[in-house]
Design an enzyme around this catalytic site. Structure first.
Site, mmCIF file in Angstrom:
data_model
loop_
_atom_site.group_PDB
_atom_site.id
_atom_site.type_symbol
_atom_site.label_atom_id
_atom_site.label_comp_id
_atom_site.label_asym_id
_atom_site.label_seq_id
_atom_site.Cartn_x
_atom_site.Cartn_y
_atom_site.Cartn_z
ATOM 1 C CB THR A 26 0.614 2.318 -8.522
ATOM 2 O OG1 THR A 26 0.468 1.417 -9.581
ATOM 3 C CG2 THR A 26 -0.531 2.071 -7.557
ATOM 4 C CD GLU A 67 3.973 -2.979 -3.666
ATOM 5 O OE1 GLU A 67 2.740 -2.812 -3.691
ATOM 6 O OE2 GLU A 67 4.621 -3.474 -4.596
ATOM 7 C CG ASN A 100 4.467 -6.490 -6.042
ATOM 8 O OD1 ASN A 100 3.569 -5.815 -6.500
ATOM 9 N ND2 ASN A 100 5.417 -5.989 -5.270
ATOM 10 C CB THR A 127 -3.163 0.202 -2.372
ATOM 11 O OG1 THR A 127 -1.940 0.820 -2.802
ATOM 12 C CG2 THR A 127 -4.337 0.834 -3.101
#
Length: 408
Positions: free
Chosen positions: A195, A281, A403, A158
């Site tokens: 996740t 991230e 995000n 992702t």
């Protein structure tokens, strides 16, 4: 190919889930995502003993519910089907129906019973799967042009910026046994898993109870020792498939080569976990915290996870600020009973805190050390003989950017 010998285990960093005998994998774009692969599979030639660990979030995504029910029937699966771009979580009865439809469709393509197919997903929460795209994709996914391990590891991503795979080999009963792994995950990672999807294959012959025991033991030392931002997702799963095609004698905890297998499984899991933490991230650094001298393993783990979960520690690392006070504070609020005047803290090779007081150190030298991509923090509690290692990443401006617009 880089090979490293470690306790009779050879590490093959460029291999993955198709190294063990009898496994193949592939992936394709079915239209969930634009221009990127989004539907992947792993298939074993024969039914494989299966074991899994799952998210601790009360809201479990539909594919996890379906997969756990299937594995419970006979503790075996033969295939995994995974989609990215849509988590199929918080989607109610329709989500469960869609997950079951995917399972049945792929089983039909393979000509195997439905319960031998595990399904999972990752992506946006709360949106129904685009089954009008997924169903045709399942009908085409086994075409020769889609078969490649690289396609699989791309199809599960992702917000990841890098693929994550590794394999090892060891000898059991004179047979070469391989263990391969692939994973995705770069955000919402937490010590209780989030996740994050992990897929591990092996050609070892091992019973379900012993495979599950090994997986849980290893997970507590690896996947459950990482964090990026403290969130726990709806879709976490680490799944192990063992098809027995190495033809070793049945592995149990009493087998003389048991430790070699567990070591191999731990190496695969730890490397995948570290890759996930490093790919947080917006992250620029991997943070490794080693805690020694604890009264028990649990305390060592709690202190390590408290440090890597601290937003203040993570931002200090990003800013190359040798702010040892944030580390000490995270130890203090961890909940573990400590003796403040007995603790030692080091950032890399530099001792910064000892016996309740700061140590003199060269700020410029430590700042230069903090410019590296891997930052190691060492904590000595001086209370016992137990230790643990945890992994995390720095917290950057880009994390907020990524995000803040994830759904758009």
């Amino acid at each position: 190919m880089q090979a490293i010998s470690n306790h009779k285990v050879v590490v093959l960093k460029e291999k993955g889930v198709t190294l063990p005998k009898g496994f193949n994998a592939g992936g394709m774009n079915c239209g969930i995502k634009k221009g990127k692969l989004d539907l992947g599979y792993i298939v074993s030639e024969v039914p494989a003993t299966a074991a899994g660990v799952y998210t601790t979030n009360i809201f479990q995504a539909a594919p996890l519910v379906v997969t756990q029910e299937s594995i419970a029937k006979e503790h075996k699966i033969q295939a995994v089907l995974v989609n990215s771009g849509n988590a199929n979580a918080c989607t109610g009865e329709q989500g469960l129906k869609d997950a079951s439809t995917m399972q049945k469709a792929f089983a039909n393509e393979l000509g195997i019973p439905e319960h031998l197919v595990a399904v999972t997903a990752t992506g946006v929460i709360g949106e129904l799967l685009p089954m009008e795209k997924i169903n045709p994709g399942i009908g085409q996914i086994l075409q020769a042009e889609n078969e490649a391990e690289e396609n699989f590891i791309q199809a599960i991503l992702t917000t990841d910026t890098a693929v994550k795979h590794i394999a090892v080999q060891t000898q059991i009963d004179g047979k070469t046994v391989s263990i391969g792994g692939a994973a995705k995950g770069s955000g919402m990672i937490h010590p209780n898993m989030a996740t994050m999807l992990g897929f591990i294959t092996t050609d070892a012959n091992i019973a379900h109870e012993d495979l599950l025991f090994a997986l849980k033991e290893v997970t507590n030392q690896t996947f459950n020792m990482i964090t990026v931002d403290g969130d726990t997702s709806t879709n976490d799963m680490v799944l192990v498939m063992a098809n027995g095609l190495a033809e070793n004698n049945l592995l149990t905890k009493d087998h003389p080569d048991w430790d070699g297998f567990v070591t191999g499984l731990k190496i695969v899991s730890e490397e995948l976990a570290k890759k996930i933490a490093r790919d947080g991230e917006g992250a620029t650094k991997l943070i490794e915290v080693t805690v020694e001298g604890a009264q028990n393993q649990k305390d060592a783990s709690i202190v390590g996870k408290s440090i890597i979960s601290s937003s203040l520690v993570k931002t200090a690392i990003f800013g190359t600020d040798a702010n040892w006070g944030r580390i000490v504070t995270a130890i203090g609020y961890s909940g573990v009973q400590i003796q403040p005047n007995a603790i030692k803290v080091a950032i890399g090779p530099y001792q910064v805190f000892e016996n309740g007081l700061p140590c003199p150190f060269d700020e410029a030298e430590v700042k230069n050390y903090l410019e590296q991509e891997t930052i190691k923090i060492f904590v000595e509690l001086n209370l016992g003989n137990h230790s643990a290692t945890a992994w995390g990443c720095d917290l950057t401006y880009d994390y907020v950017k990524i995000n803040g617009s994830y759904r758009t």
